[in-house]
Every structure is written in structure tokens, then in C-alpha cells.
Design a protein around this motif. Structure first.
Motif, PDB file in Angstrom:
ATOM      1  N   SER B  86       1.146  26.666  67.333  1.00 19.43           N
ATOM      2  CA  SER B  86       0.557  27.409  66.477  1.00 19.43           C
ATOM      3  C   SER B  86       1.348  29.156  66.910  1.00 19.43           C
ATOM      4  O   SER B  86       1.091  29.382  68.103  1.00 19.43           O
ATOM      5  N   ALA B  87       1.513  29.633  66.072  1.00 22.03           N
ATOM      6  CA  ALA B  87       2.279  31.037  65.999  1.00 22.03           C
ATOM      7  C   ALA B  87       2.500  31.339  64.716  1.00 22.03           C
ATOM      8  O   ALA B  87       2.484  30.845  63.595  1.00 22.03           O
ATOM      9  N   LEU B  88       3.351  32.883  64.744  1.00 22.42           N
ATOM     10  CA  LEU B  88       3.973  33.324  63.292  1.00 22.42           C
ATOM     11  C   LEU B  88       5.340  32.908  63.444  1.00 22.42           C
ATOM     12  O   LEU B  88       6.202  33.266  64.326  1.00 22.42           O
ATOM     13  N   TYR B  89       5.783  32.500  62.239  1.00 23.32           N
ATOM     14  CA  TYR B  89       7.295  31.954  62.219  1.00 23.32           C
ATOM     15  C   TYR B  89       7.874  32.803  61.132  1.00 23.32           C
ATOM     16  O   TYR B  89       7.346  33.147  59.988  1.00 23.32           O
ATOM     17  N   PHE B  90       9.056  33.355  61.492  1.00 21.76           N
ATOM     18  CA  PHE B  90      10.062  34.069  60.683  1.00 21.76           C
ATOM     19  C   PHE B  90      11.206  33.431  60.151  1.00 21.76           C
ATOM     20  O   PHE B  90      11.879  33.203  61.155  1.00 21.76           O
ATOM     21  N   CYS B  91      11.540  33.480  58.893  1.00 20.53           N
ATOM     22  CA  CYS B  91      12.638  33.228  58.449  1.00 20.53           C
ATOM     23  C   CYS B  91      13.518  34.433  58.000  1.00 20.53           C
ATOM     24  O   CYS B  91      13.021  35.579  57.923  1.00 20.53           O
ATOM     25  N   ALA B  92      15.033  34.314  58.628  1.00 18.57           N
ATOM     26  CA  ALA B  92      15.782  35.468  58.433  1.00 18.57           C
ATOM     27  C   ALA B  92      17.038  35.297  58.036  1.00 18.57           C
ATOM     28  O   ALA B  92      17.677  34.090  58.127  1.00 18.57           O
ATOM     29  N   VAL B  93      17.750  36.297  57.376  1.00 13.75           N
ATOM     30  CA  VAL B  93      19.203  35.959  56.938  1.00 13.75           C
ATOM     31  C   VAL B  93      19.971  37.081  57.446  1.00 13.75           C
ATOM     32  O   VAL B  93      19.433  38.294  57.529  1.00 13.75           O
ATOM     33  N   ARG B  94      21.331  36.874  57.804  1.00 15.94           N
ATOM     34  CA  ARG B  94      21.890  38.022  58.340  1.00 15.94           C
ATOM     35  C   ARG B  94      22.691  38.772  57.136  1.00 15.94           C
ATOM     36  O   ARG B  94      22.778  38.223  55.892  1.00 15.94           O
ATOM     37  N   ASP B  95      22.399  39.761  57.447  1.00 14.78           N
ATOM     38  CA  ASP B  95      22.971  40.945  56.297  1.00 14.78           C
ATOM     39  C   ASP B  95      24.161  41.924  56.647  1.00 14.78           C
ATOM     40  O   ASP B  95      23.970  42.824  57.297  1.00 14.78           O
ATOM     41  N   GLY B  96      25.170  41.154  56.208  1.00 13.53           N
ATOM     42  CA  GLY B  96      26.405  42.186  56.478  1.00 13.53           C
ATOM     43  C   GLY B  96      26.809  42.141  58.049  1.00 13.53           C
ATOM     44  O   GLY B  96      26.487  40.982  58.497  1.00 13.53           O
ATOM     45  N   GLY B  97      27.525  43.006  58.346  1.00 13.58           N
ATOM     46  CA  GLY B  97      28.053  43.056  59.878  1.00 13.58           C
ATOM     47  C   GLY B  97      26.868  43.494  60.836  1.00 13.58           C
ATOM     48  O   GLY B  97      25.847  43.657  60.394  1.00 13.58           O
ATOM     49  N   TYR B  98      27.347  43.563  61.876  1.00  7.29           N
ATOM     50  CA  TYR B  98      26.392  44.203  62.994  1.00  7.29           C
ATOM     51  C   TYR B  98      25.366  43.024  63.329  1.00  7.29           C
ATOM     52  O   TYR B  98      24.359  43.423  64.004  1.00  7.29           O
ATOM     53  N   ASN B  99      25.437  41.986  62.533  1.00 11.83           N
ATOM     54  CA  ASN B  99      24.060  41.054  62.993  1.00 11.83           C
ATOM     55  C   ASN B  99      22.659  41.454  62.574  1.00 11.83           C
ATOM     56  O   ASN B  99      21.999  41.107  63.289  1.00 11.83           O
ATOM     57  N   LYS B 100      22.655  42.401  61.663  1.00 11.91           N
ATOM     58  CA  LYS B 100      21.467  42.841  61.104  1.00 11.91           C
ATOM     59  C   LYS B 100      20.702  41.705  60.329  1.00 11.91           C
ATOM     60  O   LYS B 100      21.579  40.933  59.894  1.00 11.91           O
ATOM     61  N   ILE B 102      17.608  40.449  58.053  1.00 14.20           N
ATOM     62  CA  ILE B 102      16.673  40.692  56.910  1.00 14.20           C
ATOM     63  C   ILE B 102      15.555  39.575  57.138  1.00 14.20           C
ATOM     64  O   ILE B 102      15.722  38.412  57.043  1.00 14.20           O
ATOM     65  N   PHE B 103      14.193  39.883  57.221  1.00 14.59           N
ATOM     66  CA  PHE B 103      13.087  38.929  57.812  1.00 14.59           C
ATOM     67  C   PHE B 103      12.264  38.661  56.432  1.00 14.59           C
ATOM     68  O   PHE B 103      12.075  39.405  55.586  1.00 14.59           O
ATOM     69  N   GLY B 104      11.851  37.564  56.494  1.00 14.20           N
ATOM     70  CA  GLY B 104      10.602  37.167  55.370  1.00 14.20           C
ATOM     71  C   GLY B 104       9.269  37.777  56.033  1.00 14.20           C
ATOM     72  O   GLY B 104       9.439  38.141  57.173  1.00 14.20           O
ATOM     73  N   ALA B 105       8.434  37.748  55.280  1.00 19.57           N
ATOM     74  CA  ALA B 105       7.107  38.215  55.628  1.00 19.57           C
ATOM     75  C   ALA B 105       6.502  37.458  56.825  1.00 19.57           C
ATOM     76  O   ALA B 105       5.316  37.937  57.395  1.00 19.57           O
ATOM     77  N   GLY B 106       6.932  36.308  57.077  1.00 19.68           N
ATOM     78  CA  GLY B 106       6.101  35.473  58.164  1.00 19.68           C
ATOM     79  C   GLY B 106       5.006  34.468  57.510  1.00 19.68           C
ATOM     80  O   GLY B 106       4.386  34.643  56.580  1.00 19.68           O
ATOM     81  N   THR B 107       5.170  33.318  58.312  1.00 13.75           N
ATOM     82  CA  THR B 107       3.976  32.293  57.905  1.00 13.75           C
ATOM     83  C   THR B 107       3.553  31.994  59.213  1.00 13.75           C
ATOM     84  O   THR B 107       3.922  31.621  60.317  1.00 13.75           O
ATOM     85  N   ARG B 108       2.076  32.060  59.147  1.00 17.58           N
ATOM     86  CA  ARG B 108       1.396  31.648  60.434  1.00 17.58           C
ATOM     87  C   ARG B 108       1.089  30.377  60.307  1.00 17.58           C
ATOM     88  O   ARG B 108       0.354  29.861  59.548  1.00 17.58           O
ATOM     89  N   LEU B 109       1.502  29.633  61.251  1.00 18.06           N
ATOM     90  CA  LEU B 109       1.048  28.058  61.552  1.00 18.06           C
ATOM     91  C   LEU B 109      -0.039  27.821  62.273  1.00 18.06           C
ATOM     92  O   LEU B 109      -0.085  28.376  63.659  1.00 18.06           O
TER      93      LEU B 109
END
Lengths: 110, 113
Positions: B86-100, B102-109
Motif C-alpha cells: 500500500s503506497a502511492l505509485y508513479f509512472c514516469a518517462v524520461r524527457d530529453g537529456g539530463y535524465n529529467k 515527467i511523472f504521472g499524477a500517481g495512483t494510490r494502491l
């Protein structure tokens, strides 16, 4: 000790005040980031840095500034805090793919 | 522009049942996808990543994720849920260089005993 340390952990400040959030890391990573987390919005990037001479604005940099004092230290400043900057702030580091996050600073602007 | 979407604010599952937390992405080029977990009063912790290779990626704590290019999805899965998941889970995608990221809004499990 944590690899990425943020201070303070919690802070309440008044509108118009200047406040600095500090981040230090022992991982030896070049890349450092500041994100803010708001409910329902996930994390959004404020600033990022590749090294002490490289500072870049992120998605939501307005109202914020940063300083990379050393490879291991990356500070975030709110020059004149406003209530909509109330959020959970995270510092992160990375070298390759994986990012490592601090425990966060919960900032409340009243 | 890169983006990720997590269509569910909350997922409820009984302990011992399989769980799925959904994520879809929109990127130009090849996606670099990640899952992170946030426990209460803690920072985010890395679970797993997809860069290239096998579509089924295995990560920490028994989690895995399936990359589906045709459906532009990267769903997080676990065969048997634990209350401690049980926790908050985030999906993310790398955005260009620097390993930035971008996160989703999160899903609470929420895993119920």
C-alpha cells in the motif's frame, strides 16, 4: 545516513518571506533536480543541474531560483513566498537512469 | 511533448490477489519508462525501468511491468499483493537529456487484509 538529505523537513512561512530549501548528497552524482509534488498533479520539475556551472529551468521555475554551491549541494530559494507554493518539495540526483530522491520538505505558506 | 497518464486515482485489491496499476504514455521516439513508489513520509523509490529489450521488466519487491508498444502502455503488476505494498505509485518517462522525468499524477494502491 540518507544518501540525499533535505533540510528542513517541514517549514511554515508567511507570504512574502524569503525561504531556502537545502539539499546535499553523498552519492557523487553530477545531476541534481528539484521537483514539487502537489496532490493529483504528480511531481513537476522546477530546476535541474548537470554540474556547478550548469543550471537549467524546468517546467515550473517561475518564483523559484537555485544555487549549485558544489557538486554535492543544490539549494532552492523562494524569493517571496506565496500560498500557491505550498507543496511537498523533493530533491533528486542521478548518474544514469535511476533517480534517487530525498525525503522531501513539506512547505506551507500562510 | 512527452507525457504519461495514470487513469486511476486509486486501486483497491485484497491481499494475495494480483494487482495492476495502469500507465499509458505519449512520447516521440523510443520511450524510457519508469515506475517509482512513495511510502508515507518518504521520498520516491525506484522500482523498475524499461529502456529496451524484453517487454516484461522485473523490478524490486516482486513487481514487474509490461511494456506494450502498440497500446503505448506500461502497466505495473504483481502476482500476489501484500498489505505492505500500500503506497502511492508513479509512472514516469524520461524527457530529453539530463535524465529529467515527467511523472504521472500517481495512483494510490490500497491492499486490504
Amino acid at each position: 545516513d540518507a544518501d540525499v538529505t533535505q533540510t528542513p523537513r517541514n517549514r511554515i512561512t508567511k507570504t512574502g518571506k524569503r525561504i531556502m530549501l537545502e539539499c546535499s548528497q553523498t552519492k557523487g552524482h553530477d545531476r541534481m533536480y528539484w521537483y514539487r509534488q502537489d496532490p493529483g498533479l504528480g511531481l513537476r520539475l522546477i530546476y535541474y543541474s548537470f554540474d556547478v556551472k550548469d543550471i537549467n529551468k524546468g517546467e515550473i521555475s517561475d518564483g523559484y531560483s537555485v544555487s549549485r554551491q558544489a557538486q554535492a549541494k543544490f539549494s532552492l530559494s523562494l524569493e517571496s513566498a506565496i500560498p500557491n507554493q505550498t507543496a511537498l518539495y523533493f530533491c533528486a540526483t542521478s548518474r544514469s537512469d535511476e533517480a534517487f530522491f530525498g525525503q522531501g520538505t513539506r512547505l506551507t505558506v500562510v | 511533448a512527452q507525457s504519461v497518464a495514470q487513469p486511476e486515482d486509486q486501486v483497491n485489491v485484497a491481499e494475495g490477489n494480483p494487482l495492476t496499476v495502469k500507465c499509458t504514455y505519449s512520447v516521440s521516439g523510443n520511450p524510457y519508462l519508469f515506475w517509482y513508489v512513495q511510502y508515507p513520509n518518504r521520498g520516491l523509490q525506484f522500482l523498475l525501468k524499461y529502456i529496451t529489450g524484453d517487454n516484461l521488466v522485473k523490478g524490486s519487491y516482486g513487481f514487474e511491468a509490461e511494456f506494450n508498444k502498440s497500446q503505448t502502455s506500461f502497466h505495473l503488476k504483481k502476482p500476489s499483493a501484500l498489505v505492505s505494498d500500500s503506497a502511492l505509485y508513479f509512472c514516469a518517462v524520461r524527457d530529453g537529456g539530463y535524465n529529467k522525468l515527467i511523472f504521472g499524477a500517481g495512483t494510490r494502491l490500497a491492499v486490504h487484509p
